[in-house]
Design an enzyme around this catalytic site. Sequence first.
Site, short mmCIF file in Angstrom:
data_model
loop_
_atom_site.label_atom_id
_atom_site.label_comp_id
_atom_site.label_asym_id
_atom_site.label_seq_id
_atom_site.Cartn_x
_atom_site.Cartn_y
_atom_site.Cartn_z
N CYS A 16 -31.08 -4.55 11.53
CA CYS A 16 -29.61 -4.59 11.70
C CYS A 16 -29.21 -3.93 13.02
O CYS A 16 -30.03 -3.31 13.69
CB CYS A 16 -28.92 -3.86 10.56
SG CYS A 16 -29.49 -4.32 8.92
N1 GLN Z 1 -33.16 -2.47 4.93
C1 GLN Z 1 -31.75 -2.67 5.07
C2 GLN Z 1 -31.27 -3.92 4.38
O1 GLN Z 1 -32.02 -4.74 3.99
C3 GLN Z 1 -31.35 -2.68 6.53
C4 GLN Z 1 -31.93 -3.87 7.21
C5 GLN Z 1 -32.08 -3.73 8.68
O2 GLN Z 1 -31.74 -2.74 9.31
N2 GLN Z 1 -32.66 -4.73 9.20
O3 GLN Z 1 -30.08 -4.06 4.26
#
Ligand code: GLN
Length: 261
Positions: free
Chosen positions: A2
């Site tokens: 993210c």
């Molecule tokens: N692991 C978290 C989710 O699935 C954040 C994902 C990310 O930062 N790519 O929402």
Amino acid sequence: MCRHLGYLGPAVPLAGLLDGPSGLLRQTWAPADMRGGGTVNVDGFGVGWYLDDEAPPVRYRRAVPMWTDASFAQLAAVTSSRAVLAAVRSATFGMPVVDTACAPFAEGRWLFSHNGRVTGWPHSVAGLAASLSIVDLITLDAPTDSALLWAMVRERLRSGVDPADAVAEVALLVAEVAPDSRLNFLLTDGTTLVATTWWHSLSVLCGPDSVVVASEPWADDPQWTPVADRSLLVATLTPAPDVRVRALGPTSPERDTTADD
Ligand code: GLN
């Protein structure tokens, strides 16, 4: 992985914070610095913004790519705020793609976001989760690592722990039981921004009357400063913009940048 962004400063339209040449909207499909953690951020987005110094922030979350939500684009063009936390999501493999899994997570004046993933989820952090109340566990926003991390930070905030200490403590506890996790956190109450870097990118832009913290700069501008890995950043605006960065835990080990989130 993210991407997230926090802003404190004079009131600006949300669109102005999101639409830069390399801004969060573009980072949805063309992020520049994912460090092996996924490729695009199309599993949802969320924006929280403050209307004043009293009320809880307004929050908008949807499990669609940000660019597909024309209604939000209209809203963002005409809505201004002095404090904003926004995020776009690349769901970690196996985690649900639902509105409630998107940051920001919220309670009262607090907004929280997590860039990264907890390795060995969920077993690696089951012991830490056991310290939360059953009510907190059965009312998590979503069955995801980020929602659990928020519940852990929130528990500390509710107990009056200093926000920077709350965020740092959760990052270090999780890193201990789930090594190689990626734990870039962002927390705000509309007046202070607290962020960690733990195996992911973060940059800061400190202007004469504003501070922006973002996974990636929104433009190719040398005034953006990268924040070192394993740092804790605290930014405030009053009496003047102030950004403090200190080391968080031991120094960086070699990373496997092929890891997928
Ligand atoms: N692991 C978290 C989710 O699935 C954040 C994902 C990310 O930062 N790519 O929402």
